[in-house]
Design a protein around this motif. Structure first.
Motif, short mmCIF file in Angstrom:
data_model
loop_
_atom_site.label_atom_id
_atom_site.label_comp_id
_atom_site.label_asym_id
_atom_site.label_seq_id
_atom_site.Cartn_x
_atom_site.Cartn_y
_atom_site.Cartn_z
N HIS A 6 32.14 42.33 51.09
CA HIS A 6 30.95 42.54 50.27
C HIS A 6 31.33 42.86 48.83
CE1 HIS A 6 27.00 44.74 49.44
NE2 HIS A 6 26.73 43.47 49.52
N ILE A 7 32.32 43.73 48.67
CA ILE A 7 32.79 44.07 47.32
C ILE A 7 33.40 42.84 46.65
CG2 ILE A 7 34.50 45.43 46.04
CD1 ILE A 7 33.97 47.69 48.06
N PHE A 8 34.17 42.07 47.41
CA PHE A 8 34.77 40.84 46.86
C PHE A 8 33.68 39.88 46.40
CE2 PHE A 8 36.52 36.54 47.44
CZ PHE A 8 37.59 36.62 46.57
N ALA A 9 32.61 39.72 47.19
CA ALA A 9 31.51 38.82 46.82
C ALA A 9 30.79 39.32 45.57
CB ALA A 9 30.53 38.69 47.98
N ILE A 10 30.58 40.63 45.47
CA ILE A 10 29.91 41.18 44.29
C ILE A 10 30.77 40.97 43.04
CG2 ILE A 10 29.15 43.33 43.19
CD1 ILE A 10 28.19 44.22 45.97
N VAL A 11 32.07 41.24 43.17
CA VAL A 11 32.97 41.05 42.02
C VAL A 11 32.99 39.58 41.61
CG1 VAL A 11 35.40 41.13 41.30
CG2 VAL A 11 34.38 43.07 42.49
N GLY A 12 33.01 38.67 42.59
CA GLY A 12 32.98 37.24 42.29
C GLY A 12 31.69 36.85 41.59
N SER A 13 30.58 37.40 42.03
CA SER A 13 29.29 37.09 41.40
C SER A 13 29.23 37.60 39.97
CB SER A 13 28.16 37.72 42.21
OG SER A 13 28.14 37.22 43.50
N VAL A 14 29.76 38.80 39.76
CA VAL A 14 29.77 39.36 38.40
C VAL A 14 30.66 38.51 37.51
CG1 VAL A 14 30.51 41.35 37.03
CG2 VAL A 14 29.18 41.70 39.12
N ILE A 15 31.80 38.05 38.03
CA ILE A 15 32.70 37.20 37.24
C ILE A 15 32.00 35.89 36.87
CG2 ILE A 15 34.80 35.79 37.38
CD1 ILE A 15 36.07 38.14 38.92
N VAL A 16 31.26 35.30 37.81
CA VAL A 16 30.52 34.07 37.51
C VAL A 16 29.48 34.33 36.43
CG1 VAL A 16 28.83 32.43 38.46
CG2 VAL A 16 30.89 32.97 39.75
N LEU A 17 28.74 35.42 36.56
CA LEU A 17 27.72 35.75 35.56
C LEU A 17 28.34 36.02 34.20
CD1 LEU A 17 24.69 36.05 35.28
CD2 LEU A 17 24.93 38.46 35.85
N LEU A 18 29.45 36.75 34.17
CA LEU A 18 30.13 37.02 32.90
C LEU A 18 30.69 35.73 32.30
CD1 LEU A 18 31.95 40.39 33.64
CD2 LEU A 18 29.91 40.01 32.24
N GLY A 19 31.16 34.82 33.15
CA GLY A 19 31.65 33.53 32.66
C GLY A 19 30.54 32.73 31.99
N ILE A 20 29.36 32.75 32.59
CA ILE A 20 28.22 32.05 31.99
C ILE A 20 27.85 32.67 30.65
CG2 ILE A 20 25.75 31.58 32.27
CD1 ILE A 20 26.30 31.46 35.33
N ILE A 21 27.82 34.00 30.61
CA ILE A 21 27.48 34.69 29.35
C ILE A 21 28.53 34.40 28.27
CG2 ILE A 21 27.25 36.99 28.30
CD1 ILE A 21 25.93 37.86 30.97
N GLU A 22 29.81 34.38 28.67
CA GLU A 22 30.87 34.10 27.70
C GLU A 22 30.77 32.67 27.18
OE1 GLU A 22 32.77 36.15 26.26
OE2 GLU A 22 34.05 34.74 25.21
N MET A 23 30.45 31.71 28.05
CA MET A 23 30.27 30.32 27.60
C MET A 23 29.10 30.22 26.63
SD MET A 23 31.03 28.13 31.04
CE MET A 23 30.73 26.55 30.29
N LEU A 24 28.05 30.98 26.89
CA LEU A 24 26.91 31.01 25.96
C LEU A 24 27.32 31.61 24.63
CD1 LEU A 24 23.86 32.14 28.06
CD2 LEU A 24 24.03 30.16 26.61
N ARG A 25 28.06 32.71 24.68
CA ARG A 25 28.48 33.39 23.46
C ARG A 25 29.36 32.50 22.60
NH1 ARG A 25 32.19 36.45 21.25
NH2 ARG A 25 33.74 36.09 22.85
N ARG A 26 30.22 31.70 23.24
CA ARG A 26 31.11 30.79 22.50
C ARG A 26 30.45 29.45 22.17
NH1 ARG A 26 37.04 31.34 25.28
NH2 ARG A 26 37.26 33.57 24.98
#
Length: 120
Positions: A6-26
């Motif tokens: 469960h923790i691994f899935a949450i961390v993976g989801s947060v990484i995906v969301l942060l990746g999307i935000i970073e792509m938007l920022r750049r």
């Protein structure tokens, strides 16, 4: 689901969301697709934080295995994205063809004017 999974899935989801935000920022991801991918990222995060939500929703609509619902939604989503990308590509090809024709017409007009100027 075990706690570590469960923790691994949450961390993976947060990484995906942060990746999307970073792509938007750049500015690597266009704003018109940003909302779609942010919704997908938040939805993935919500489903990983509250895994019972997917089970509840699959029972409500009558699907026996929650992962089948998840795969069905993912496939429908990806088919929709593929159709939209094909439409966008077709539109850009038409625009590129029109621009190439406009450049060719302008080049011909410029050559004719240069030729008229040189002749007289």
């Amino acid at each position: 689901m075990s706690l570590s999974a469960h923790i691994f899935a949450i961390v993976g989801s947060v990484i995906v969301l942060l990746g999307i935000i970073e792509m938007l920022r750049r500015r690597q991801l266009s704003e018109k697709y940003a909302v779609l991918w942010l919704v997908v990222g938040v939805l993935i995060l919500v489903l990983t934080v509250f895994p019972g939500l997917l089970t509840w929703f699959s029972q409500v609509i009558g699907i026996q295995v929650p992962t089948n619902l998840m795969f069905f939604v993912a496939i429908v989503f990806l088919v929709g994205v593929s159709i939209h990308q094909s439409w966008e590509l077709s539109r850009l090809e038409d625009e590129t063809r029109r621009l190439a024709e406009d450049v060719a017409i302008l080049r011909l007009e410029m050559d004719e004017k240069l030729k008229q100027k040189a002749d007289g």
